[in-house]
Scaffold this motif. Structure first.
Motif, PDB file in Angstrom:
ATOM      1  N   PRO A   1     -75.814 -26.811  39.475  1.00  0.00           N
ATOM      2  CA  PRO A   1     -77.235 -26.645  39.828  1.00  0.00           C
ATOM      3  C   PRO A   1     -78.139 -26.375  38.632  1.00  0.00           C
ATOM      4  N   ILE A   2     -77.664 -25.638  37.634  1.00  0.00           N
ATOM      5  CA  ILE A   2     -78.488 -25.374  36.447  1.00  0.00           C
ATOM      6  C   ILE A   2     -78.766 -26.679  35.697  1.00  0.00           C
ATOM      7  N   MET A   3     -77.745 -27.528  35.552  1.00  0.00           N
ATOM      8  CA  MET A   3     -77.951 -28.814  34.888  1.00  0.00           C
ATOM      9  C   MET A   3     -78.909 -29.690  35.697  1.00  0.00           C
ATOM     10  N   GLY A   4     -78.803 -29.623  37.025  1.00  0.00           N
ATOM     11  CA  GLY A   4     -79.733 -30.368  37.867  1.00  0.00           C
ATOM     12  C   GLY A   4     -81.164 -29.942  37.622  1.00  0.00           C
ATOM     13  N   VAL A   5     -81.382 -28.629  37.515  1.00  0.00           N
ATOM     14  CA  VAL A   5     -82.727 -28.097  37.255  1.00  0.00           C
ATOM     15  C   VAL A   5     -83.232 -28.568  35.890  1.00  0.00           C
ATOM     16  N   LEU A   6     -82.403 -28.437  34.861  1.00  0.00           N
ATOM     17  CA  LEU A   6     -82.827 -28.756  33.500  1.00  0.00           C
ATOM     18  C   LEU A   6     -83.149 -30.242  33.333  1.00  0.00           C
ATOM     19  N   ILE A   7     -82.287 -31.116  33.868  1.00  0.00           N
ATOM     20  CA  ILE A   7     -82.519 -32.560  33.714  1.00  0.00           C
ATOM     21  C   ILE A   7     -83.760 -32.992  34.480  1.00  0.00           C
ATOM     22  N   CYS A   8     -83.920 -32.473  35.687  1.00  0.00           N
ATOM     23  CA  CYS A   8     -85.100 -32.860  36.477  1.00  0.00           C
ATOM     24  C   CYS A   8     -86.390 -32.348  35.835  1.00  0.00           C
ATOM     25  N   LEU A   9     -86.375 -31.141  35.286  1.00  0.00           N
ATOM     26  CA  LEU A   9     -87.554 -30.625  34.595  1.00  0.00           C
ATOM     27  C   LEU A   9     -87.866 -31.460  33.349  1.00  0.00           C
ATOM     28  N   TYR A  10     -86.821 -31.895  32.655  1.00  0.00           N
ATOM     29  CA  TYR A  10     -87.013 -32.722  31.463  1.00  0.00           C
ATOM     30  C   TYR A  10     -87.657 -34.056  31.837  1.00  0.00           C
ATOM     31  N   LEU A  11     -87.198 -34.645  32.933  1.00  0.00           N
ATOM     32  CA  LEU A  11     -87.771 -35.915  33.378  1.00  0.00           C
ATOM     33  C   LEU A  11     -89.211 -35.731  33.860  1.00  0.00           C
TER      34      LEU A  11
END
Length: 483
Positions: A435-445
């Motif tokens: 979930p943390i990686m999901g948050v970080l990648i989506c915020l980056y996009l």
């Protein structure tokens, strides 16, 4: 009366068990996978791929798809856990209500309008472009004033350029027809969707197989064009910007979760539908984008809303060109069908919670569908499809989708902390990493998208917050059980 009050899991499950009084359970695991593929394969592949290649990533748009799919995979694993725990219509809205409270649930529900309603409008505009190409092949020319919005320029394959019309009537037509079909029933809509999915997947595979032999290797050089000095225009920042643009294409597995209350076996079917559709479509996307940018130099796709047809023309299989356009139209139709269905189910659920007027929660006595919600969005989506340019719509949908994914990933972390022992037929692996990686990648996009997208998101959310405090909070059934 707290805006952070959460909806108990037991209450949500009780609502699911009473589904026979409302929505009918008619969707199998196979239908759910088809539902996801129906939403995923569409405008992102047949239209936005060319835009992302020409404006952002060049031939490396394939890497944009991979980056977007990685973010989707992390978010999809989180969606699957929630969908198996809380098999209730409403998708991310329902999950947020159970984990982060009513106000955050409202925010995500309001945000989903950007994702589904405007997503359907975006696809409707692209659908109209391909329809014009088909009609032109048979010498049928619609009046220029009625085939595009006032704020866009339309270039037809015969070289005709239309600098703004009055309204996009073909887009309004298809949105209206599909809205009326959804009123007829979910099972009937799913049967039509299954047929359309088979048709367009067949065409995608044919495009890849037939086009592969006509790839010109020189079109891949340079594979990652040098950045122009402006963020998002080629280079690695362009790949990220391209991923943010084509992220629009991956909202299908999200739409699957909105149909949880109509699934025959949601605990099993939801994870299969969500993750299965994502895996199948990612593979097809990368191969399709690779062939498309190999057939035509990426810069030739600038401003082209029908890049698949443009690329396929290079193969010499001219006799298949009409078939390709027909199949793309069919594919777009299934995408709009799923998006319009998803939006109506979210508003249906919000209405049942009292956050929206009861109008949106009324079920048709014969068809057992939220027919008034379908009629409302028929009008709402038609207005956007008829008057707003496709590129503006696409960016608004992408940023709305990414925000929804961020909140679902956070929700899994919250739920694991608050209810660690709650039954889960599917558990997101490697928590908290996934979930943390999901948050970080989506915020980056989200960060990679244009400033205008952020401005529209803030304005839209401000309107939503105002509506919540004026109406939703006062009428919430959770905070006002006596109403």
């Amino acid at each position: 009366m707290s805006i952070w009050k959460t909806k108990p899991l037991a209450l949500l499950l009780n609502e699911a068990s009473e589904s026979e009084k409302g929505l009918k359970r008619t969707l199998s695991s196979r239908s759910l996978v088809a539902l996801g593929i129906g939403a995923i394969i569409g405008a992102g592949l047949f239209s936005l791929t060319g835009i992302a290649a020409a404006e952002n990533a060049g031939p490396a748009v394939t890497l944009s798809f991979i980056l977007a799919s990685v973010g989707c995979a992390f978010a999809g694993l989180c969606y699957a856990e929630f969908a198996s725990m809380i098999p209730v219509a409403g998708s991310a809205y329902t999950y947020s209500y159970a984990t982060m409270g009513e106000f955050m649930a409202w925010i995500i529900g309001w945000d989903l309008v950007l994702e589904y309603a405007l997503g359907a409008a975006t696809v409707g505009v692209s659908w109209s472009r391909y329809l014009l190409e088909l009609l032109n092949k048979y010498g049928i020319h619609l009046p220029p004033d009625f085939i595009c919005s006032p704020w866009e320029t339309l270039k037809l394959s015969d070289g005709t350029v239309i600098n703004g019309g009055i309204i996009n009537l073909p887009a309004i037509f298809i949105v209206s027809v599909l809205s009326l079909l959804l009123i007829r029933g979910t099972k009937e809509s799913a049967s039509i969707n299954n047929f359309l999915v088979v048709l367009k997947v067949t065409v995608v595979i044919l495009f890849i197989v037939l086009g592969w032999n006509f790839i010109e290797p020189a079109n891949y050089i340079p594979y990652i064009p040098e950045n122009t000095g402006i963020k998002g225009q080629f280079g690695w920042s362009g790949i990220a910007a391209g991923a943010g643009t084509v992220f629009f294409a991956f909202i299908g597995f999200d739409a699957v979760s909105t149909a949880a209350q109509e699934a025959k076996n949601p605990q099993k079917g939801m994870p299969i539908g969500i993750l299965g559709s994502l895996v199948v479509c990612t593979i097809l996307y990368v191969l399709f984008a690779h062939v498309m940018t190999g057939l035509v130099p990426y810069y030739e796709f600038a401003g082209d809303a029908k890049p698949a047809a443009t690329a396929f023309a290079k193969t010499g299989y001219t006799f298949l060109q009409t078939g390709l356009i027909v199949a793309i139209l069919a594919g777009y139709t299934s995408v709009m069908l799923v998006m319009l269905m998803g939006q109506s189910r979210v508003f249906y659920t919000m209405s049942k919670d009292g956050l929206l007027p009861s109008f949106f929660g009324e079920i048709h006595s014969k068809f057992r569908t939220p027919w008034k919600t379908n009629l409302f969005f028929m009008v709402f989506v038609s207005l956007f499809a008829g008057f707003v340019p496709v590129s503006d719509l696409g960016h608004m949908v992408s940023i709305g989708t990414l925000l929804a994914f961020v909140l679902v990933c956070i929700g899994v972390l919250v739920m694991r902390k608050k209810l660690p022992d709650a039954p889960r037929s599917f558990r997101t692996p490697l928590v908290p990493f996934v979930p943390i990686m999901g948050v970080l990648i989506c915020l980056y996009l989200m960060y990679s998208l244009p400033y205008e997208s952020w401005l529209r998101l803030v304005i839209w959310m401000a309107i939503g917050v105002a509506f919540y405090f004026i109406y939703g909070k006062k009428n919430s059934k959770l905070n006002n059980p006596d109403k």
